[in-house]
Design an enzyme around this catalytic site. Structure first.
Site, PDB file in Angstrom:
ATOM      1  N   ASP A  32       0.834  -1.189   0.000  1.00 49.95           N
ATOM      2  CA  ASP A  32       0.000   0.000   0.000  1.00 49.95           C
ATOM      3  C   ASP A  32       0.877   1.250   0.000  1.00 49.95           C
ATOM      4  O   ASP A  32       1.641   1.487   0.930  1.00 49.95           O
ATOM      5  CB  ASP A  32      -0.881  -0.047   1.264  1.00 49.95           C
ATOM      6  CG  ASP A  32      -1.838   1.115   1.313  1.00 49.95           C
ATOM      7  OD1 ASP A  32      -2.374   1.449   0.248  1.00 49.95           O
ATOM      8  OD2 ASP A  32      -2.025   1.684   2.383  1.00 49.95           O
ATOM      9  N   ASP A  41      -8.801  -0.695   1.637  1.00 50.45           N
ATOM     10  CA  ASP A  41      -8.779  -0.159   0.276  1.00 50.45           C
ATOM     11  C   ASP A  41     -10.014  -0.601  -0.487  1.00 50.45           C
ATOM     12  O   ASP A  41     -10.646   0.194  -1.184  1.00 50.45           O
ATOM     13  CB  ASP A  41      -7.521  -0.630  -0.467  1.00 50.45           C
ATOM     14  CG  ASP A  41      -6.308   0.194  -0.073  1.00 50.45           C
ATOM     15  OD1 ASP A  41      -6.447   0.997   0.862  1.00 50.45           O
ATOM     16  OD2 ASP A  41      -5.247   0.023  -0.685  1.00 50.45           O
ATOM     17  N   THR A  71      -3.241   4.973  -4.034  1.00 54.91           N
ATOM     18  CA  THR A  71      -2.246   5.789  -3.346  1.00 54.91           C
ATOM     19  C   THR A  71      -0.875   5.672  -3.995  1.00 54.91           C
ATOM     20  O   THR A  71      -0.075   6.595  -3.910  1.00 54.91           O
ATOM     21  CB  THR A  71      -2.141   5.381  -1.870  1.00 54.91           C
ATOM     22  OG1 THR A  71      -2.016   3.964  -1.810  1.00 54.91           O
ATOM     23  CG2 THR A  71      -3.362   5.795  -1.117  1.00 54.91           C
ATOM     24  N   THR A  72      -0.595   4.532  -4.619  1.00 53.28           N
ATOM     25  CA  THR A  72       0.672   4.405  -5.325  1.00 53.28           C
ATOM     26  C   THR A  72       0.583   5.134  -6.658  1.00 53.28           C
ATOM     27  O   THR A  72       1.489   5.876  -7.036  1.00 53.28           O
ATOM     28  CB  THR A  72       1.003   2.926  -5.575  1.00 53.28           C
ATOM     29  OG1 THR A  72       0.752   2.199  -4.391  1.00 53.28           O
ATOM     30  CG2 THR A  72       2.430   2.750  -5.981  1.00 53.28           C
TER      31      THR A  72
END
Lengths: 527, 533
Positions: free
Chosen positions: B66, B401, B99-100
């Protein structure tokens, strides 16, 4: 014979030329530091804290940058101070004032090098400043009478202020927010009743103005989540048991049942207190301190919405906007002023639940909810919005308006130039220098935008020879444009403050001919 | 993984003029530092992305995929690099997933900015064109999106599994995806269909078993055992549950007190009184028919004593103690009951009802489960199991997520293709748009269009495919009008990604683009780092 040391060991003294040089250099360094943040295409700075946590702030606000600097130079401190004063007085133009003072000193340095006495320079600067102010006064527009036009003026000023900040892309949106908020104040400059709440997430465009009050707290368990026609009691009182606050006070009993009795008595006292509060005929109770489980349940039973642990700021504002008083004793229900509002409900902004008070007694109050990508963005947005709000609230009182984009500086410079031509004596050099310093501002704006400043400023100067010209630098297209058409305006009050305080600061620094640094107080050597 | 060594740029203020050379240097240093952060997480993008092992200062080890978690634990110092970390956090708050992606896009845009800056374009021009790009990009993405209905469970599960596929727990996506969908849908309030409060979903982690044993519980789960020191019941049917905020222990006053004992008989009497006092309380409780007690933790005094536990056991009341105050709201909401703060207020109408309350042993430890709650509030509990703490933590993050993905869909009911399809389409359309723009802007927009190809490029690279071949073919397919062509990582080729059920919420993509551009613009506008108090 050599004079013995007058000063302490570590104190130092600089005299004459050296002292003047030191203060010039210091002041100019400060001016140069913030110079690049000037204008719509000015850059930002990262402020990195050396304290714990190494917090990072990104800002474009001159006052914020200067406030947080480590400064050793006395003259530099003067500049920081005028920027602070500017911030307190009018809220905007904090960078301009420092830059102008810096430019005035730069010019003064040249004059001093040409063997003109500082006092002559000061006299010249004074005359020039007076003349510049008169030039502005002749050109001001006052639309106080016409409400439509006045509102338009405010919009323009807000957009001009915001265009140099992070909010520039959504400036119309925010200008409207700011104007609406300020107009609600109806002439008061009390910005307290405009509350700004920052919630990370979403984008800046989703920020909105709410005609009510938002409290970032939770409603107690089992209590109504929505109240109409709320009567609010705002209090600052301990909602645990009333304690005897004498150190070492204790009760002595000889059996368990007595302890139970005392506990019951404590509970009873609490219940009485709650009953007294309920007797005010309220349906919403906001306390600054914690409300413990027991009273919370009592409130829930009575169908009263109880909010605990609202911070000082929160309850003061709440009391202000709902028209209530902060109470701490509850014996005389008649004498306590309750707050009122039409509706209390729980709303969700982003991921958080907040309590929303709408239809509050004081119509001036409103809340601006800022949304943005990160805390950096939000903090900077708040600073920018605050600037805009300050300027607008000042303008509501002093409704004189000028054009922006370097126009006022050129107008002033022209009149000052004329004055220089008719002034006999050495002073005229100083007056001329003043005019050059004024022209430096549009030059810097153009430079920051990556434009050819020499060309643009020359064009501007030519334009300004005509009567009634409205030319200024249009940074967006990179040319000379009509400021009236582009709708770029500034408040007269801001410009006047910039002019006068910059001149005063320059004058003060010029007068210096000796710097005495006192011996530092001894203290532990720490980082 | 070592955090990139970014030395603190030393800036001593106040003493000298700042020349322009220095400004370029600072901007350059900022961009390089921020890109180093982006490169650090780049390899964890996509279904075949790798995980990172982070060992924290306290010696704790975390394995995760994550982006937000990795960056959060990296403890970067350089201010601009910190802004990228913040960026990832914002994406986490706004969309929960991607988020990446957002950091990788930010890094790619910065790389282009560096080239543009070095060719002498003014930062504000670049910043303005970035803003235009982001507005245009959102339009393009919205045009690509397919509307979805909440009743369409299949599509929801598909998007949840897309999110889960890139995680450590990907092999369990068939289990976790429907679970996430059901959990979110069960807390949606019909009165406010656009809002989901993820706090209404409680995730309880319990070591033991495998991720396969993860389940959704229609009811409540306490990660505690029932207090049965004195042999109280561990299973209660037709439970009447009370949540109490007072203590069943000898009285204690707020004012300091002491009992003076002067002779032996008095001591005896005091002990007896204590017993009677507690017994009296318990009788009152029993009188209402309550048979399950949930007791809030108290810091002032013992919530229960051995003595009271004994009497409670006698009265056949199941006790769960040490419930945190924060949890009370969730519990009362679920059980549809009211907390009771005083024994005097102990009435039947404040109790919650459930079919079954029982203590279940899982591995070594035990949990208390409450099921069959009558008039249950709109909350749900997910019990996450795993063979070791690392797996459980990662499973929880992945589940979070997935929950966020579903929440995004509830907020904004549009789906978009995954697998790099939207990015390559954006790149194509922006590239075309750049040609009709005038001046510098056109030039900048074109570079940013190219920058967006980083996502499919990285996806392919992480999957061990030839990135250049894949990206060029992808470009080709999109030019022919197949706007949903994307990288099928499993097959290692390009297919219509919608047919492969690789979908994600529109909100994730749009917020990644807007947040990344906003952050890059901020970095661009910085020309100095000032050390302050």
């Amino acid at each position: 014979m050599a004079v013995e040391r007058i000063l302490k060991d570590e104190a130092s003294e600089e005299k004459g030329e050296r002292a003047r040089m030191a203060s010039f250099v210091g002041a100019m360094a400060i001016a140069d530091l913030v110079k690049t943040t000037l204008g719509p295409k000015g850059m930002d700075k990262i402020l990195q804290s050396t304290g714990r946590g190494r917090e990072v702030t990104v800002t474009n606000d001159g006052a914020t940058i200067l406030k947080s600097l480590h400064i050793d130079n006395a003259a530099a401190k003067v500049l920081v101070d005028i920027s602070k004063v500017q911030d307190d007085e009018v809220g905007d133009g904090t960078t301009s004032v420092v830059v102008l003072a810096g430019e005035l000193l730069r010019e003064a340095e040249k004059l001093v090098a040409a063997k003109i006495h500082p006092m002559t320079i000061i006299a010249g600067y004074r005359m020039a400043a007076e003349c510049a102010r008169n030039a502005l006064l002749q050109k001001v527009v006052d639309n106080k009478e016409n409400e439509e036009k006045f509102k338009l003026d405010l919009m323009k000023i807000a957009m001009t202020t915001l265009s140099s900040k992070i909010l520039s892309q959504d400036k119309e949106h925010f200008a409207k927010l700011a104007v609406d908020a300020v107009l609600r104040l109806k002439g008061s400059t009390n910005l307290e009743s405009i509350q700004i709440i920052k919630k990370p997430g979403s984008s800046l465009k989703d920020s909105f103005l709410d005609e009510g009050f938002i409290l970032d707290k939770k409603i107690g368990i089992g209590q109504p989540k929505r109240i109409e026609n709320a009567k609010i009691l705002v209090a600052n009182t301990a909602m645990d048991t009333d304690k005897v606050k004498i150190y070492g006070a204790r009760v002595r009993v000889d059996s368990m049942s007595r302890v139970a009795d005392i506990e019951a008595a404590e509970k009873q006292k609490m219940r009485e207190k709650v009953d007294k509060i309920i007797a005010h005929g309220i349906n919403c109770f906001v306390n600054r301190q914690l409300i413990y489980n027991f009273p919370e349940e009592l409130f829930a039973n009575a169908g009263i919405l109880a909010i605990e642990h609202a911070d000082f700021d929160g309850i003061e504002r709440l009391a202000l906007v709902t028209g209530g008083e902060i109470a701490s004793t509850f014996d005389n229900p008649e004498s306590v002023k309750l707050g009122h509002c039409k509706l209390i409900e729980e709303i969700m902004i982003g991921e958080d639940k907040l309590i929303h008070f709408s239809g509050v007694a004081m119509g001036q109050a409103c809340t601006i909810v800022l949304r943005g990508a990160s805390h950096h963005v939000l903090d900077e947005a708040e600073r920018s919005l605050h600037d805009a709000l300050c300027v607008l609230s000042q303008t509501v009182n002093d409704s004189r308006v000028l054009l922006g984009g370097g126009w006022p500086e050129m107008v002033m410079a022209r009149d000052v130039d004329e004055l220089a031509r008719v002034t006999p004596g050495k002073k005229s050099h100083a007056i001329e220098a003043f005019s050059r310093a004024l022209v430096a501002i549009p030059t810097i704006i153009a430079d920051n935008a990556g434009l050819d400043s020499a060309e643009l400023v020359a064009q501007l100067r030519a334009e300004h020879q005509k009567e009634g010209c409205a030319a200024g630098i249009d940074v967006i297209t990179g040319s000379v444009g009509d400021m009236a058409e582009l709708g770029i305006s500034e408040a007269f009050k801001v410009k006047q403050a910039i002019l006068l305080s910059a001149t005063e600061a320059a004058e003060m620094i010029l007068r210096v001919d000796e710097i005495i640094t006192c011996a530092p107080r001894r203290r532990e050597d720490r980082m | 993984m070592a955090a990139p060594a970014i030395s603190q740029p030393r800036s001593s203020k106040t003493e000298s003029y700042v020349d322009n050379k220095r400004k370029e240097d600072i901007r350059h240093a900022n961009i390089v530092a921020a890109r180093a952060v982006a490169d650090a997480v780049r390899t964890s993008l996509g279904p075949k992305g790798m995980d990172k092992m982070i060992s924290t200062a306290s010696g704790e080890v975390i394995i995760t995929n994550d982006g937000a978690t990795i960056l959060n634990k990296m403890e970067v110092l350089q201010p601009a690099a910190k802004m990228l970390v913040e960026l990832s956090k914002s994406q986490d708050a706004a969309a929960g997933d991607g988020t990446t992606t957002v950091v990788v896009i930010g890094g790619a845009l910065l790389k282009q900015c560096l080239t543009l800056l070095s060719s002498g374009i003014h930062p504000t021009v670049i910043s303005d064109s970035l803003h235009k790009v982001s507005i245009k990009a959102v339009d393009v993405l919205t045009a690509m999106a397919v509307p979805v209905e909440l009743s369409d469970r299949e599509s929801l599960i598909k998007s949840a599994s897309t999110s889960l596929n890139s995680k450590v727990v990907s092999q369990y996506s068939t289990l976790l995806a429907p679970l996430a969908v059901d959990a979110v849908l069960s807390v949606v309030d019909p009165a406010k269909p656009d809002l989901v409060d993820l706090r209404d979903i409680k995730i309880v982690k319990k070591l033991g078993g495998t991720v396969d044993d993860t389940e959704m519980v229609k009811g409540l789960v306490f990660d505690k055992k029932a207090s049965h020191a004195a042999g109280g019941p561990t299973r209660v049917e037709n439970a009447k549950i009370a949540v109490i905020q007072f203590q069943i222990s000898p009285p204690k006053t707020d004012i300091e007190q002491s009992i003076v004992v002067s002779d032996y008989t008095q001591m005896d009497r005091i002990l007896k009184e204590e017993r009677n006092y507690i017994l009296g309380m318990i009788k009152k409780i029993k009188a209402t028919g309550c048979n399950v007690l949930l007791i809030q933790k108290s810091i002032l005094r013992d919530a229960v004593t051995d003595l009271s536990l004994h009497y409670l056991a006698k009265a056949k009341i199941l006790v769960v103690k040490d419930v945190e105050r924060d949890e009370i709201e969730f519990i009362t909401k679920t059980l549809n009951c009211l907390p009771i703060a005083n024994i005097e207020h102990f009435r039947e109408d404040k109790l919650g009802h459930a079919d079954l309350v029982e203590e279940v042993s899982l591995g070594d430890s035990k949990i208390v489960k409450i099921t069959g709650i009558k008039n249950m509030g709109r909350t749900t509990t997910v019990l996450v199991r795993g063979s070791n703490q690392l797996v459980i933590d990662e499973a929880e993050r992945s589940l979070h997520d997935a929950l966020c993905v579903i929440r995004c869909l509830v907020n904004k009911r549009f789906l978009i293709a995954g697998g790099g399809a939207p990015e390559i389409e954006l790149s194509r359309q922006l590239g075309a748009w750049a040609k009709v723009l005038h001046g510098m802007e056109g030039y900048c927009v074109r570079s940013f269009a190219e920058a967006l190809e980083v996502i499919p490029y990285t996806l392919a690279e992480n999957a061990g495919l030839n990135p250049i071949a894949i990206v060029t073919e992808l470009r080709n397919r999109h030019a022919q009008g197949e706007i949903n062509a994307g990288i099928n990582v499993r097959k290692g080729q390009i297919t219509n990604i919608l047919e492969e059920n690789v979908v994600q919420p529109l909100l994730v993509s749009t917020s990644a683009i807007t947040l990344a551009t906003e952050c890059v613009r901020m970095i661009l506008k910085i020309d100095d780092i000032v050390t302050v108090r």
